[in-house]
Write an enzyme that holds these catalytic residues in place. Sequence first.
Site, PDB file in Angstrom:
ATOM      1  N   ARG A   1      16.383 -12.378  15.665  1.00  0.00           N
ATOM      2  CA  ARG A   1      16.720 -13.119  16.881  1.00  0.00           C
ATOM      3  C   ARG A   1      18.005 -13.951  16.753  1.00  0.00           C
ATOM      4  O   ARG A   1      18.543 -14.429  17.737  1.00  0.00           O
ATOM      5  CB  ARG A   1      15.535 -14.028  17.270  1.00  0.00           C
TER       6      ARG A   1
ATOM      7  N   LYS B   1      19.333 -15.219   8.292  1.00  0.00           N
ATOM      8  CA  LYS B   1      19.040 -16.429   9.064  1.00  0.00           C
ATOM      9  C   LYS B   1      19.148 -17.715   8.246  1.00  0.00           C
ATOM     10  O   LYS B   1      19.771 -18.686   8.679  1.00  0.00           O
ATOM     11  CB  LYS B   1      17.629 -16.307   9.654  1.00  0.00           C
TER      12      LYS B   1
ATOM     13  N   THR C   1       4.239 -12.159   6.012  1.00  0.00           N
ATOM     14  CA  THR C   1       4.328 -13.367   5.189  1.00  0.00           C
ATOM     15  C   THR C   1       3.370 -13.335   3.992  1.00  0.00           C
ATOM     16  O   THR C   1       3.682 -13.874   2.928  1.00  0.00           O
ATOM     17  CB  THR C   1       4.029 -14.619   6.046  1.00  0.00           C
TER      18      THR C   1
ATOM     19  N   GLY D   1       1.546 -19.453  15.667  1.00  0.00           N
ATOM     20  CA  GLY D   1       0.139 -19.217  15.378  1.00  0.00           C
ATOM     21  C   GLY D   1      -0.655 -20.446  15.798  1.00  0.00           C
ATOM     22  O   GLY D   1      -0.179 -21.567  15.710  1.00  0.00           O
TER      23      GLY D   1
ATOM     24  N   ASN E   1      61.090 -27.320   0.665  1.00  0.00           N
ATOM     25  CA  ASN E   1      60.468 -27.075  -0.642  1.00  0.00           C
ATOM     26  C   ASN E   1      60.330 -25.605  -0.982  1.00  0.00           C
ATOM     27  O   ASN E   1      60.045 -25.247  -2.097  1.00  0.00           O
ATOM     28  CB  ASN E   1      59.088 -27.743  -0.693  1.00  0.00           C
TER      29      ASN E   1
END
Length: 456
Positions: A15, A22, A79, A139, A385
């Site tokens: 996303r 991410k 997960t 959740g 310079n």
Amino acid sequence: MKYSGVVLAAGKGVRMKSDLPKVVHKVAGKPMVVYVVEALKGAGIDDITVVVGHKREMVEEVLKPFGVKFALQEEQMGTGHALLQAKDKVDMESNLVVLAGDTPLLEADTIKNLISFHTEGGATATVLSTALDEPYGYGRIVRDENANLLKIVEEKDASPEEKKIREINSGIYCFKAKEVFDTLLKLNTSNAQGEYYLTDVFAILREEGRTVKVLKAENSEEIYGINDKIQLSYAEKIMRQRKNKRLMQEGVIIVDPDSTFIDGQVKIGRDTVIMPWTFIEGETVIGKRCEIGPLTRITSSRIGNDVVVENSRIKEAEIKDKCIIGPFAYLRPGTVLNEEVKIGDFVEVKKSIIGKKSKIPHLSYVGDALLGEEVNIGAGTITCNYDGVNKHQTIIEDKAFIGSNTNLVAPVRIGENAVTGAGSTITRDVPADALAVERAEQRLVKGWSKRKNKKE
Ligand code: UD1
Ligand code: CA
């Protein structure tokens, strides 16, 4: 008791619509995952494993200075599967804090509270929750009739009734390490996303008669997870507010916090005033009683006490006490201003050391130069310079006076107390106390205008 931490950071972060993973996106100048690791360390956890996968090199690169271990999740299967990949790195006797790499606003104290709640309650697994007005996407914490945790259900798997629950899973947990890794082996993928959900270990442990607990956090801002660039900008705003607040508590005056952008590592002394539309970045240190801004950007620089900077850009420079800079000055890397130097409007200085009380008040370029004390540089002076191939040095000794619009063709040295005539192009060294004039004699044509007008 031993503690360890696992940060889940293998996901793509689809996303974010980004070529970067991410968790390396920056909030207030620092990658998100770095905040998470620092929060763990701040809570006293040094044994940290980060689960990486998608573009792992980039994640490992930003975490290099922190001495964390890495575990690889080749394929993102959820997960629960992600945590399982860290099994060999985690001490099985420890209490394990698990969190995601996309929660940069989480503070060390909250992790500490979670750990003590978990250990004092003798829990096998504890989840940090909070109540949200808009729980969509998270959740949900499902409790039984005695308000004990029953299970955690994902948005995509939730019944209409469950979707109404406002208490959500923060994705931050504390576990007894051995028990959670044993339970991960019992997970399955029979859910809406076909993934191994870490959240399912709570229901399994409960069924097995273990103690599972919920700690409800009051401050829901902290658990905010960043999934897209709109949320990223929200986190940025909160982080900057926190930084400004901390600085003001320490005695800094910030005229308008909403238009002041200060990175996390920046240090500022008391009674310094920061005016609107000012950006202070990187490892910048600013002393006391300074006046910075408005409209100023300072990056990785050291600034002393009683310095005034208005409407200027300063990068990797060192500025000592009582200097006055701007408006419209550009101080580039390698610039050192000693005490009481004045740099005025439309002046650019690069890789030069400017001695005490010297002045470059207007319209000049000074690069690769060494200036003594009390040197005065006239308007429009340029150090030439660069010869197209190499850079050369200009040395101007104490109290020299450089006339307006002088070109100093380097390498060249102007001695102490020497003077250059306005408009000169100085190509050879000027000894102390001498005047150098290098320009054509003025020619006079008398009556020229009158004659010209007659012809017309
Ligand atoms: C997760 C929780 C949800 C919780 C929310 C809080 C699950 C199943 N759901 O959902 O209950 O409310 O966090 O923000 O855990 N990751 C991996 N490998 C994977 C999948 C994810 O490393 O295979 C990492 C991601 O990089 C991310 C973290 O785990 O840092 C969380 O994953 P994400 O997909 O954002 O989970 P959510 O859908 O937000
Ligand atoms: Ca998330």
